[in-house]
Write a protein that holds these residues in place. Sequence first.
Motif, mmCIF file in Angstrom:
data_model
loop_
_atom_site.group_PDB
_atom_site.id
_atom_site.type_symbol
_atom_site.label_atom_id
_atom_site.label_comp_id
_atom_site.label_asym_id
_atom_site.label_seq_id
_atom_site.Cartn_x
_atom_site.Cartn_y
_atom_site.Cartn_z
ATOM 1 N N GLN A 160 -28.641 19.507 -82.608
ATOM 2 C CA GLN A 160 -28.951 20.359 -81.715
ATOM 3 C C GLN A 160 -30.214 21.009 -82.172
ATOM 4 O O GLN A 160 -31.034 21.501 -81.132
ATOM 5 N N ARG A 161 -30.517 21.528 -83.359
ATOM 6 C CA ARG A 161 -31.619 21.954 -83.752
ATOM 7 C C ARG A 161 -33.149 20.992 -83.532
ATOM 8 O O ARG A 161 -33.961 21.599 -82.901
ATOM 9 N N ARG A 162 -32.698 19.863 -83.829
ATOM 10 C CA ARG A 162 -33.767 18.727 -83.623
ATOM 11 C C ARG A 162 -34.093 18.659 -82.021
ATOM 12 O O ARG A 162 -35.119 18.485 -81.601
ATOM 13 N N ALA A 163 -32.985 18.782 -81.256
ATOM 14 C CA ALA A 163 -33.115 18.671 -79.658
ATOM 15 C C ALA A 163 -33.918 19.523 -79.366
ATOM 16 O O ALA A 163 -34.767 19.452 -78.280
ATOM 17 N N ALA A 164 -33.742 20.733 -79.764
ATOM 18 C CA ALA A 164 -34.380 22.175 -79.418
ATOM 19 C C ALA A 164 -35.804 21.842 -79.721
ATOM 20 O O ALA A 164 -36.520 22.290 -78.804
ATOM 21 N N GLU A 165 -36.011 21.558 -80.842
ATOM 22 C CA GLU A 165 -37.424 21.208 -81.307
ATOM 23 C C GLU A 165 -38.423 20.396 -80.486
ATOM 24 O O GLU A 165 -39.341 20.560 -80.224
ATOM 25 N N LEU A 166 -37.506 19.246 -80.054
ATOM 26 C CA LEU A 166 -38.137 18.447 -79.111
ATOM 27 C C LEU A 166 -38.267 18.743 -77.811
ATOM 28 O O LEU A 166 -38.771 18.025 -76.828
ATOM 29 N N GLY A 167 -37.793 19.927 -77.236
ATOM 30 C CA GLY A 167 -37.721 20.526 -75.886
ATOM 31 C C GLY A 167 -36.666 20.006 -75.157
ATOM 32 O O GLY A 167 -36.738 20.386 -73.917
ATOM 33 N N GLU A 224 -26.393 11.602 -93.392
ATOM 34 C CA GLU A 224 -25.179 12.527 -93.159
ATOM 35 C C GLU A 224 -25.631 14.023 -92.673
ATOM 36 O O GLU A 224 -25.217 14.417 -91.623
ATOM 37 N N GLU A 225 -26.708 14.215 -93.210
ATOM 38 C CA GLU A 225 -27.237 15.696 -92.970
ATOM 39 C C GLU A 225 -28.016 15.539 -91.456
ATOM 40 O O GLU A 225 -27.788 16.451 -90.741
ATOM 41 N N ALA A 226 -28.648 14.657 -91.281
ATOM 42 C CA ALA A 226 -29.509 14.253 -90.199
ATOM 43 C C ALA A 226 -28.137 14.030 -89.103
ATOM 44 O O ALA A 226 -28.781 14.378 -87.950
ATOM 45 N N GLY A 227 -27.204 13.795 -89.201
ATOM 46 C CA GLY A 227 -26.331 13.377 -88.095
ATOM 47 C C GLY A 227 -25.269 14.474 -87.724
ATOM 48 O O GLY A 227 -24.401 14.444 -87.067
ATOM 49 N N ALA A 228 -25.502 15.616 -88.652
ATOM 50 C CA ALA A 228 -24.529 16.817 -88.497
ATOM 51 C C ALA A 228 -24.777 17.588 -87.151
ATOM 52 O O ALA A 228 -26.063 17.377 -86.519
#
Length: 133
Positions: free
Chosen positions: A102-109, A93-97
């Motif tokens: 958005q933060r993970r996508a920004a980390e991946l570029g 649930e935390e990972a799907g928030a």
Amino acid sequence: MSAAPARAPRTTAASAPRPTPAWRPRLSVVPSPRPARSLVPYLLLCAAILTAALLGALLLNTHMAAAAYEIHDQQVALSRLDEAEASLRAQVEEAGAPATLQRRAAELGMVPAEGLRFVRLADGALLGAGEAG
């Protein structure tokens, strides 16, 4: 009267009545009665039945206690698995928030998409921002 008992008159052997021979069965040897049975086999049978019943109860009780311990162990393992499942659900649930995504996508570029368009399947028209026509 005197207290002396009355006596029968004396008779001579010639005048005495002859006794008639009475029929009597012949005497025979009777076998001795059989000796009484011993109580030892009966007591041994009772003791064997009692011992078997006690051993059966002991074995049943032992198996029930072993099953109770196994049930307890399985319940402990189940509660641990329930806790692990709850923890994993919370992580999912935390990972799907949206903020986390958005933060993970920004980390991946990855960058946010500009001018999204949608296709209407009924007529194949493009809809959305930046419409060309």
